[in-house]
Design a protein around this motif. Structure first.
Motif, PDB file in Angstrom:
ATOM      1  N   PRO A  50      11.854  -0.096  -2.194  1.00 26.48           N
ATOM      2  CA  PRO A  50      12.579   1.070  -1.695  1.00 26.48           C
ATOM      3  C   PRO A  50      11.775   1.811  -0.640  1.00 26.48           C
ATOM      4  O   PRO A  50      10.544   1.756  -0.622  1.00 26.48           O
ATOM      5  CB  PRO A  50      12.762   1.937  -2.943  1.00 26.48           C
ATOM      6  N   THR A  51      12.489   2.501   0.225  1.00 27.32           N
ATOM      7  CA  THR A  51      11.830   3.372   1.190  1.00 27.32           C
ATOM      8  C   THR A  51      11.322   4.612   0.454  1.00 27.32           C
ATOM      9  O   THR A  51      11.736   4.893  -0.685  1.00 27.32           O
ATOM     10  CB  THR A  51      12.819   3.818   2.288  1.00 27.32           C
ATOM     11  N   ASN A  52      10.463   5.359   1.102  1.00 25.86           N
ATOM     12  CA  ASN A  52      10.011   6.624   0.515  1.00 25.86           C
ATOM     13  C   ASN A  52      11.196   7.566   0.319  1.00 25.86           C
ATOM     14  O   ASN A  52      11.247   8.317  -0.652  1.00 25.86           O
ATOM     15  CB  ASN A  52       8.941   7.279   1.386  1.00 25.86           C
ATOM     16  N   GLU A  53      12.148   7.516   1.239  1.00 27.61           N
ATOM     17  CA  GLU A  53      13.329   8.369   1.143  1.00 27.61           C
ATOM     18  C   GLU A  53      14.148   8.024  -0.097  1.00 27.61           C
ATOM     19  O   GLU A  53      14.619   8.908  -0.809  1.00 27.61           O
ATOM     20  CB  GLU A  53      14.194   8.249   2.407  1.00 27.61           C
ATOM     21  N   GLN A  54      14.316   6.732  -0.366  1.00 20.76           N
ATOM     22  CA  GLN A  54      15.053   6.323  -1.564  1.00 20.76           C
ATOM     23  C   GLN A  54      14.325   6.762  -2.828  1.00 20.76           C
ATOM     24  O   GLN A  54      14.951   7.298  -3.749  1.00 20.76           O
ATOM     25  CB  GLN A  54      15.242   4.797  -1.575  1.00 20.76           C
ATOM     26  N   THR A 108       0.835  -1.199   0.000  1.00 20.88           N
ATOM     27  CA  THR A 108       0.000   0.000   0.000  1.00 20.88           C
ATOM     28  C   THR A 108       0.872   1.253   0.000  1.00 20.88           C
ATOM     29  O   THR A 108       0.632   2.199  -0.748  1.00 20.88           O
ATOM     30  CB  THR A 108      -0.943   0.010   1.221  1.00 20.88           C
ATOM     31  N   ARG A 109       1.910   1.249   0.817  1.00 24.80           N
ATOM     32  CA  ARG A 109       2.831   2.392   0.878  1.00 24.80           C
ATOM     33  C   ARG A 109       3.500   2.628  -0.479  1.00 24.80           C
ATOM     34  O   ARG A 109       3.556   3.750  -0.971  1.00 24.80           O
ATOM     35  CB  ARG A 109       3.901   2.162   1.951  1.00 24.80           C
ATOM     36  N   VAL A 110       3.976   1.552  -1.094  1.00 23.14           N
ATOM     37  CA  VAL A 110       4.652   1.672  -2.387  1.00 23.14           C
ATOM     38  C   VAL A 110       3.676   2.162  -3.455  1.00 23.14           C
ATOM     39  O   VAL A 110       4.008   3.055  -4.240  1.00 23.14           O
ATOM     40  CB  VAL A 110       5.302   0.324  -2.790  1.00 23.14           C
ATOM     41  N   ALA A 111       2.466   1.610  -3.489  1.00 24.05           N
ATOM     42  CA  ALA A 111       1.474   2.040  -4.475  1.00 24.05           C
ATOM     43  C   ALA A 111       1.141   3.522  -4.306  1.00 24.05           C
ATOM     44  O   ALA A 111       1.025   4.260  -5.290  1.00 24.05           O
ATOM     45  CB  ALA A 111       0.199   1.193  -4.353  1.00 24.05           C
TER      46      ALA A 111
END
Length: 118
Positions: free
Chosen positions: A89-93, A27-30
């Protein structure tokens, strides 16, 4: 312009955000991808189950799968270079690779009269 490509393992749908128990990481990645697309960032995501030709067409991914198997998925390419394999990946990446502020990917949706606005 930076080109980000995410090669996902086989999932039941394009984002993996379906079914009775949704993985919060997917969900975060999407959501992050959606936010980047809104900023006209050149980002695409490919699902092994529904878009196998994309995995064949990209030589690096084809080679990785041949040498290491599907456990390398997800694999992220940025401008044709492998940046990450085996995890998302993280949001930061993502923000760093896309050249945007991390705040863009961590914003909480605004609510207006019970409707979420992004």
């Amino acid at each position: 312009m930076t080109k980000i490509r995410i090669y996902d393992p086989a999932m039941c749908c394009d984002t993996g955000v379906c079914g009775p128990s949704v993985d919060p990481e997917l969900t975060r990645v999407a959501t992050a991808i959606f936010m980047l697309e809104k900023e006209n960032i050149n980002i695409k995501r490919f699902n092994l189950a529904s878009e196998p030709q994309a995995f064949v067409d990209e030589g690096l991914i084809q080679q990785l799968l041949h040498e290491e198997g599907v456990d390398v998925l997800p694999t992220i390419l940025v401008d044709g270079e492998i940046k990450l394999k085996g995890s998302y990946p993280t949001n930061e990446q993502l923000a760093e690779w896309a050249g945007v502020s991390t705040d863009l990917l961590t914003k909480q949706p605004k609510k207006s009269k019970g409707i979420e606005l992004l």
